[in-house]
Motif scaffolding. Structure first.
Motif, mmCIF file in Angstrom:
data_model
loop_
_atom_site.group_PDB
_atom_site.id
_atom_site.type_symbol
_atom_site.label_atom_id
_atom_site.label_comp_id
_atom_site.label_asym_id
_atom_site.label_seq_id
_atom_site.Cartn_x
_atom_site.Cartn_y
_atom_site.Cartn_z
ATOM 1 N N ASN A 75 -1.995 -8.062 -10.363
ATOM 2 C CA ASN A 75 -2.784 -9.268 -10.391
ATOM 3 C C ASN A 75 -3.406 -9.762 -9.317
ATOM 4 O O ASN A 75 -4.244 -10.412 -9.513
ATOM 5 N N THR A 76 -2.943 -9.381 -8.145
ATOM 6 C CA THR A 76 -3.765 -9.749 -7.048
ATOM 7 C C THR A 76 -5.099 -9.046 -6.911
ATOM 8 O O THR A 76 -6.336 -9.876 -6.619
ATOM 9 N N VAL A 77 -5.183 -7.777 -7.207
ATOM 10 C CA VAL A 77 -6.389 -7.308 -7.145
ATOM 11 C C VAL A 77 -7.341 -7.288 -8.425
ATOM 12 O O VAL A 77 -8.598 -7.192 -8.341
ATOM 13 N N GLY A 78 -6.879 -7.976 -9.588
ATOM 14 C CA GLY A 78 -7.499 -8.272 -10.732
ATOM 15 C C GLY A 78 -7.490 -7.107 -11.893
ATOM 16 O O GLY A 78 -8.678 -7.051 -12.504
ATOM 17 N N GLY A 79 -6.705 -6.186 -11.751
ATOM 18 C CA GLY A 79 -7.090 -5.055 -12.581
ATOM 19 C C GLY A 79 -5.903 -4.158 -12.445
ATOM 20 O O GLY A 79 -5.042 -4.009 -11.517
ATOM 21 N N ARG A 80 -5.754 -3.102 -13.601
ATOM 22 C CA ARG A 80 -4.646 -2.273 -13.726
ATOM 23 C C ARG A 80 -4.886 -1.013 -12.811
ATOM 24 O O ARG A 80 -6.067 -0.596 -12.657
ATOM 25 N N LEU A 81 -3.782 -0.641 -11.849
ATOM 26 C CA LEU A 81 -4.029 0.539 -11.160
ATOM 27 C C LEU A 81 -3.507 1.736 -11.656
ATOM 28 O O LEU A 81 -3.728 2.763 -11.043
ATOM 29 N N PHE A 82 -2.453 1.562 -12.395
ATOM 30 C CA PHE A 82 -2.084 2.746 -12.916
ATOM 31 C C PHE A 82 -2.050 2.591 -14.368
ATOM 32 O O PHE A 82 -1.718 1.595 -15.016
ATOM 33 N N PRO A 102 12.929 -1.096 -11.558
ATOM 34 C CA PRO A 102 12.416 -2.517 -11.896
ATOM 35 C C PRO A 102 11.895 -3.387 -11.034
ATOM 36 O O PRO A 102 10.986 -4.006 -11.239
ATOM 37 N N SER A 103 12.514 -3.207 -9.766
ATOM 38 C CA SER A 103 11.759 -3.925 -8.651
ATOM 39 C C SER A 103 10.429 -3.515 -8.406
ATOM 40 O O SER A 103 9.509 -4.178 -7.969
ATOM 41 N N LEU A 104 10.370 -2.187 -8.506
ATOM 42 C CA LEU A 104 9.047 -1.477 -8.070
ATOM 43 C C LEU A 104 8.039 -2.114 -9.106
ATOM 44 O O LEU A 104 6.814 -2.038 -8.940
ATOM 45 N N THR A 105 8.386 -1.901 -10.577
ATOM 46 C CA THR A 105 7.681 -2.272 -11.544
ATOM 47 C C THR A 105 7.122 -3.860 -11.326
ATOM 48 O O THR A 105 5.779 -3.980 -11.497
ATOM 49 N N THR A 106 7.887 -4.768 -11.099
ATOM 50 C CA THR A 106 7.427 -6.069 -10.557
ATOM 51 C C THR A 106 6.543 -5.987 -9.423
ATOM 52 O O THR A 106 5.653 -7.015 -9.682
ATOM 53 N N GLN A 107 6.957 -5.401 -8.553
ATOM 54 C CA GLN A 107 5.898 -5.357 -7.335
ATOM 55 C C GLN A 107 4.536 -4.734 -7.766
ATOM 56 O O GLN A 107 3.446 -5.307 -7.411
ATOM 57 N N LEU A 108 4.354 -3.938 -8.528
ATOM 58 C CA LEU A 108 3.250 -3.247 -8.947
ATOM 59 C C LEU A 108 2.441 -4.329 -9.839
ATOM 60 O O LEU A 108 0.878 -4.352 -9.625
ATOM 61 N N GLY A 153 3.697 10.590 -8.835
ATOM 62 C CA GLY A 153 3.369 10.359 -10.340
ATOM 63 C C GLY A 153 4.286 9.952 -11.262
ATOM 64 O O GLY A 153 4.269 9.900 -12.619
ATOM 65 N N SER A 154 5.079 9.075 -10.815
ATOM 66 C CA SER A 154 6.267 8.471 -11.715
ATOM 67 C C SER A 154 6.750 7.388 -11.021
ATOM 68 O O SER A 154 7.159 7.127 -9.529
ATOM 69 N N LEU A 155 7.153 6.195 -11.497
ATOM 70 C CA LEU A 155 7.646 4.861 -10.907
ATOM 71 C C LEU A 155 9.222 4.942 -10.614
ATOM 72 O O LEU A 155 9.555 4.553 -9.544
ATOM 73 N N ARG A 156 9.749 5.846 -11.399
ATOM 74 C CA ARG A 156 11.288 6.214 -11.082
ATOM 75 C C ARG A 156 11.393 6.974 -9.755
ATOM 76 O O ARG A 156 12.197 6.699 -8.834
ATOM 77 N N LEU A 192 0.784 -1.049 -0.016
ATOM 78 C CA LEU A 192 -0.039 -0.005 -0.066
ATOM 79 C C LEU A 192 0.830 1.089 0.001
ATOM 80 O O LEU A 192 0.622 2.292 -0.891
ATOM 81 N N ARG A 193 1.977 1.168 0.759
ATOM 82 C CA ARG A 193 2.895 2.306 0.717
ATOM 83 C C ARG A 193 3.388 2.646 -0.533
ATOM 84 O O ARG A 193 3.660 3.624 -1.030
ATOM 85 N N ALA A 194 3.600 1.631 -1.486
ATOM 86 C CA ALA A 194 4.263 1.523 -2.812
ATOM 87 C C ALA A 194 3.114 2.232 -3.643
ATOM 88 O O ALA A 194 3.601 3.167 -4.370
ATOM 89 N N LEU A 195 1.932 1.849 -3.506
ATOM 90 C CA LEU A 195 0.808 2.349 -4.274
ATOM 91 C C LEU A 195 0.967 3.871 -4.094
ATOM 92 O O LEU A 195 0.492 4.653 -5.137
#
Length: 378
Positions: A43-50, A32-38, A18-21, A8-11
């Protein structure tokens, strides 16, 4: 995968920056680690969040729904950790967490803070994104943050964060090659740089839009490219680019720092801290004035605190005198500003409020600056 508070902190970090970087930098992980985590979270919530756009990452409708529930959980967890530490008697190890966008004044500020709080564990978090630092203050990840706001590109100041303005309107200078024809002049006009390629750092909030607004107002349309200010010195020295820079910037070999005529590029410098939420009223039940003068500055808090102005608490529960922190910052900033001859001249010529916090310059100092009498900048 089960969702955890760290997810949730990551989201929240992605939404706030406004930026993954930028979010990865704030969270202390690689992009890359944050992208993989996102992806795993989605996948867990079943839809795109960003959704990924040219301007950055924006929450989808599903993402906004998740964020509405995530933010209170993250805030409650922060409060829980602080309260547990208080209950466990961990206030003996006071912590002071300060943040800043890049500024040469930070070294002097840290020196003063460590002298004021010798027993505190004082840490500094540097981020080029002022908005990211403000979010960290609001989320109780920082106690205070020293940031700059580009004129015409206001920052997103979260609710419950108050500001103490250090400099209401500070000019931005320009860095150019020493061999540039305009470098021979003490003050440079924008028109002299019309044929140059400008470079801005896209990570600095408001810098690109602010520069383009000023250039357009001057009727200029030079090429603007993006890069990292930390690695820009070689490009500037070679004559490839010119860049906006702070008036306190130190000259480097092959690089000249000059003021811009008319100060078209300006920023506001302020210290951000959390406001104490309780409402305060006067003896007659009326609300007090919301503007409090501090030295030569005005404090206009977003929310009036329930304790004397400038008094709060660190994450460890120790009393936090924000006015004292602000005073140390003002002293440190004046010290570095006065060390820059070009900026020193600007401060005196414009009768900057910064000067009121210090001893006025002597006649000999004004003579050295060439400001003992009326002065005109052409």
């Amino acid at each position: 995968m089960e969702l955890e508070v760290r997810h949730l902190r990551a989201l929240c970090a992605i939404a706030d920056t406004g930026s993954l970087r930028k979010a990865a930098r704030q969270l202390g992980m690689t992009q890359p680690s944050l992208t993989t985590q996102l992806r795993r979270i989605e996948n867990t919530v079943g839809g795109r969040l960003f959704s990924r756009e040219v301007t950055g990452s924006r929450p989808t409708p599903l993402g906004r729904s998740v964020l509405c529930r995530a933010r209170p959980i993250v805030a409650e967890m922060n409060a829980l950790v602080s309260e547990v530490r208080l209950e466990a008697g961990q206030t003996a190890d006071a912590r002071l967490r300060i943040g800043s966008t890049g500024s040469r004044a930070v070294v002097g500020w840290l020196r003063r803070l460590r002298a004021r709080y010798p027993d505190a564990d004082t840490t500094i978090h540097i981020d080029v994104s002022a908005n990211a630092l403000l979010q960290m203050v609001a989320a109780n990840q920082l106690d205070v943050a020293f940031v700059h706001e580009v004129e015409g590109a206001p920052l997103r100041v979260p609710e419950g964060v108050e500001r103490r303005v250090l400099v209401e309107r500070e000019p931005q200078f320009v860095a150019l090659a020493e061999t540039h024809p305009a470098a021979a002049r003490p003050v440079v006009r924008l028109a002299e740089l019309a044929a140059d390629q400008w470079m801005v750092d896209p990570s600095v909030d408001g810098e690109g839009p602010g520069l383009r607004r000023v250039l357009a107002a001057a009727g200029l349309n030079p090429r603007v490219v993006y890069g990292d200010y930390l690695t820009a010195a070689d490009l500037v020295a070679s004559g490839e680019v010119v860049t906006p820079c702070q008036p306190t910037a130190r000259s480097r070999q092959g690089v000249a720092v000059r003021p811009l005529h008319g100060d078209p590029l300006t920023v506001r410098l302020f210290l951000a801290s959390r406001a104490v939420p309780a409402a305060r009223t006067g003896a007659d039940g009326s609300a007090p004035d919301t503007v409090v003068r501090t030295g030569a500055t005005e404090l206009a808090p977003d929310r009036v605190s329930g304790v004397p102005v400038g008094v709060g608490a660190t994450a460890s529960g120790a009393p936090l005198d924000v006015d004292a922190l602000f005073g140390d910052l003002a002293d440190a900033y004046f010290e570095i500003a006065w060390a820059s001859v070009a900026y020193r001249q600007w401060l005196v010529r414009n009768e900057s409020p910064l000067l009121r916090l210090q001893e006025p310059p002597t006649r000999d100092e004004l003579d050295i600056l060439g400001l003992a009498g009326p002065a005109e900048v052409s």
